[in-house]
Design a protein around this motif. Structure first.
Motif, PDB file in Angstrom:
ATOM      1  N   ALA A   9      16.988  49.499  50.453  1.00 12.43           N
ATOM      2  CA  ALA A   9      15.743  49.302  49.708  1.00 12.43           C
ATOM      3  C   ALA A   9      14.809  48.333  50.426  1.00 12.43           C
ATOM      4  O   ALA A   9      13.604  48.569  50.510  1.00 12.43           O
ATOM      5  N   LEU A  10      15.373  47.246  50.949  1.00 12.62           N
ATOM      6  CA  LEU A  10      14.548  46.256  51.640  1.00 12.62           C
ATOM      7  C   LEU A  10      14.000  46.820  52.946  1.00 12.62           C
ATOM      8  O   LEU A  10      12.820  46.611  53.269  1.00 12.62           O
ATOM      9  N   ARG A  11      14.812  47.534  53.705  1.00 12.73           N
ATOM     10  CA  ARG A  11      14.338  48.148  54.948  1.00 12.73           C
ATOM     11  C   ARG A  11      13.194  49.112  54.667  1.00 12.73           C
ATOM     12  O   ARG A  11      12.191  49.138  55.378  1.00 12.73           O
ATOM     13  N   THR A  12      13.353  49.911  53.617  1.00 16.10           N
ATOM     14  CA  THR A  12      12.309  50.874  53.259  1.00 16.10           C
ATOM     15  C   THR A  12      11.023  50.174  52.864  1.00 16.10           C
ATOM     16  O   THR A  12       9.925  50.565  53.289  1.00 16.10           O
ATOM     17  N   GLY A  36       5.479  48.641  54.252  1.00 16.72           N
ATOM     18  CA  GLY A  36       4.413  47.649  54.365  1.00 16.72           C
ATOM     19  C   GLY A  36       3.912  47.482  55.789  1.00 16.72           C
ATOM     20  O   GLY A  36       2.712  47.385  56.031  1.00 16.72           O
ATOM     21  N   PHE A  37       4.842  47.463  56.731  1.00 19.77           N
ATOM     22  CA  PHE A  37       4.490  47.270  58.140  1.00 19.77           C
ATOM     23  C   PHE A  37       3.609  48.410  58.644  1.00 19.77           C
ATOM     24  O   PHE A  37       2.545  48.168  59.244  1.00 19.77           O
ATOM     25  N   MET A  86       5.175  43.649  52.319  1.00 16.93           N
ATOM     26  CA  MET A  86       5.803  42.766  53.295  1.00 16.93           C
ATOM     27  C   MET A  86       6.104  41.386  52.702  1.00 16.93           C
ATOM     28  O   MET A  86       7.182  40.831  52.919  1.00 16.93           O
ATOM     29  N   MET A  87       5.163  40.823  51.957  1.00 19.33           N
ATOM     30  CA  MET A  87       5.396  39.502  51.385  1.00 19.33           C
ATOM     31  C   MET A  87       6.499  39.531  50.335  1.00 19.33           C
ATOM     32  O   MET A  87       7.336  38.623  50.265  1.00 19.33           O
ATOM     33  N   LEU A  88       6.523  40.587  49.519  1.00 25.81           N
ATOM     34  CA  LEU A  88       7.574  40.705  48.516  1.00 25.81           C
ATOM     35  C   LEU A  88       8.931  40.858  49.186  1.00 25.81           C
ATOM     36  O   LEU A  88       9.922  40.252  48.757  1.00 25.81           O
ATOM     37  N   GLY A  89       8.986  41.649  50.250  1.00 23.33           N
ATOM     38  CA  GLY A  89      10.243  41.849  50.958  1.00 23.33           C
ATOM     39  C   GLY A  89      10.755  40.575  51.592  1.00 23.33           C
ATOM     40  O   GLY A  89      11.965  40.284  51.539  1.00 23.33           O
ATOM     41  N   ILE A  90       9.864  39.791  52.178  1.00 20.21           N
ATOM     42  CA  ILE A  90      10.264  38.528  52.802  1.00 20.21           C
ATOM     43  C   ILE A  90      10.770  37.553  51.742  1.00 20.21           C
ATOM     44  O   ILE A  90      11.779  36.858  51.943  1.00 20.21           O
ATOM     45  N   PHE A 141       9.237  51.373  42.524  1.00 17.80           N
ATOM     46  CA  PHE A 141       8.557  51.934  43.697  1.00 17.80           C
ATOM     47  C   PHE A 141       7.083  51.552  43.696  1.00 17.80           C
ATOM     48  O   PHE A 141       6.548  51.133  44.709  1.00 17.80           O
ATOM     49  N   PHE A 142       6.419  51.689  42.573  1.00 14.21           N
ATOM     50  CA  PHE A 142       4.991  51.371  42.516  1.00 14.21           C
ATOM     51  C   PHE A 142       4.665  50.686  41.179  1.00 14.21           C
ATOM     52  O   PHE A 142       4.479  51.362  40.184  1.00 14.21           O
ATOM     53  N   PRO A 143       4.617  49.353  41.185  1.00 18.44           N
ATOM     54  CA  PRO A 143       4.890  48.501  42.350  1.00 18.44           C
ATOM     55  C   PRO A 143       6.358  48.092  42.396  1.00 18.44           C
ATOM     56  O   PRO A 143       7.005  47.970  41.347  1.00 18.44           O
ATOM     57  N   PRO A 144       6.907  47.860  43.573  1.00 24.38           N
ATOM     58  CA  PRO A 144       8.251  47.286  43.667  1.00 24.38           C
ATOM     59  C   PRO A 144       8.233  45.854  43.131  1.00 24.38           C
ATOM     60  O   PRO A 144       7.214  45.170  43.202  1.00 24.38           O
ATOM     61  N   ARG A 145       9.351  45.413  42.612  1.00 27.88           N
ATOM     62  CA  ARG A 145       9.413  44.068  42.033  1.00 27.88           C
ATOM     63  C   ARG A 145      10.851  43.563  42.060  1.00 27.88           C
ATOM     64  O   ARG A 145      11.784  44.325  42.316  1.00 27.88           O
ATOM     65  N   LEU A 146      11.010  42.293  41.763  1.00 26.48           N
ATOM     66  CA  LEU A 146      12.314  41.646  41.790  1.00 26.48           C
ATOM     67  C   LEU A 146      12.754  41.296  40.373  1.00 26.48           C
ATOM     68  O   LEU A 146      11.924  40.960  39.524  1.00 26.48           O
ATOM     69  N   ILE A 147      14.055  41.378  40.132  1.00 29.35           N
ATOM     70  CA  ILE A 147      14.630  40.922  38.871  1.00 29.35           C
ATOM     71  C   ILE A 147      15.919  40.167  39.176  1.00 29.35           C
ATOM     72  O   ILE A 147      16.561  40.397  40.208  1.00 29.35           O
ATOM     73  N   LEU A 148      16.283  39.271  38.296  1.00 29.72           N
ATOM     74  CA  LEU A 148      17.564  38.600  38.415  1.00 29.72           C
ATOM     75  C   LEU A 148      18.687  39.576  38.089  1.00 29.72           C
ATOM     76  O   LEU A 148      18.585  40.335  37.125  1.00 29.72           O
TER      77      LEU A 148
END
Length: 278
Positions: free
Chosen positions: A188-191, A196-197, A244-248, A266-273
């Motif tokens: 997921a992170l690579r994708t 973003g890149f 890119m910023m979210l992935g970093i 996917f749109f938008p990707p996000r983070l959860i605990l």
């Protein structure tokens, strides 16, 4: 106010309208024709699409309110600085005045420095380079601010883009090296990072196309309403920066600080605990 047709020496030879803000004083007048939608906004499409850049900086903060206690200062500055660039871009494209051009370009210089700092200090809990790196970047940003804001004409144009690219290109290289070196299990992170890149790279190509082939592009129907700078450069950079910023940030939380977070959506990707690991 009286609106009259004028030829700006900075307008790539495209007829422009002298609207509410007067003749352009910025060192560049983009390919979108001026004041074609309203006499109060010089480049309507470019101004409107600039709000997406602000969204790319503010959306991560809004979507991750529950993670604010995990947000390091460096990432807070990165997200906020991107949003400031967007609002500055609205002012720049909306007026085409030099003072408002600086509201766009000076924040860009500071933003790329902050992002480069995040990348260089990504993989260790404690600062790897410490105070000298912070002071060095601050000194560079101050010099770039002076060089960009105290010149005009082609000298200003050259100074800004040279000084910006001097940080932008190393940052892109570090992003590429970062996602190329990720473990194969981090699908997921690579994708996300690749998306973003390459969105950002394609945005640069689009930006150069609009800049260098304005005369030909203006022959396309209603080009000023859907021009590549607005709906190519602004849209793609917004998507690229967000990803890119979210992935970093995700990688630092999970792999460096060992916080149990997951990347979802996917749109938008996000983070959860990740409650199972917490």
């Amino acid at each position: 106010r009286v609106i009259c047709v004028a030829m700006s020496p900075q307008s790539n030879g495209i007829p422009s309208l002298d609207g509410w803000w007067g003749s352009p004083t910025a060192t560049i007048d983009w390919c979108e024709e001026n004041y074609v939608v309203t006499p109060y906004i010089a480049e309507f499409s470019n101004s409107l699409s600039s709000l997406l850049i602000s969204a790319a900086g503010l959306l991560p903060l809004f979507l991750h309110r529950s993670l604010w206690h995990l947000l390091e200062t460096r990432f807070l500055l990165a997200f906020l600085s991107v949003s400031i660039v967007g609002f500055g871009s609205v002012a720049f494209h909306g007026t085409l005045q030099f003072r408002h051009q600086m509201w766009d370009e000076v924040p860009m210089l500071w933003t790329v420095v902050v992002i480069l700092y995040c990348l260089l200090e990504q993989n260790t809990r404690e600062p790897r380079f410490g105070v000298p790196l912070s002071l060095g970047f601050a000194a560079y940003a101050l010099f770039a601010t002076w060089a960009t804001s105290q010149q005009d004409g082609s000298a200003q144009w050259f100074s800004f883009h040279t000084l910006f690219a001097a940080c932008e290109l190393p940052a892109l290289f570090l992003v590429w090296r970062f996602f190329a070196g990720l473990d194969s299990s981090e699908v997921a992170l690579r994708t996300l990072m690749k998306r973003g890149f390459f969105a950002y790279l394609f945005a640069i190509v689009v930006w150069l196309t609009d800049l260098n082939f304005c005369g030909q592009l203006q022959l396309l129907p209603a080009y000023s309403y859907w021009n590549l700078h607005a709906f190519g450069w602004h849209v793609l950079t917004s998507c690229g920066l967000y990803a890119m910023m979210l992935g970093i940030w995700y990688h630092r939380l999970k792999c460096v600080l060992e916080v149990p977070v997951r990347l979802i959506g996917f749109f938008p990707p996000r983070l959860i605990l990740d409650e199972k690991q917490a």
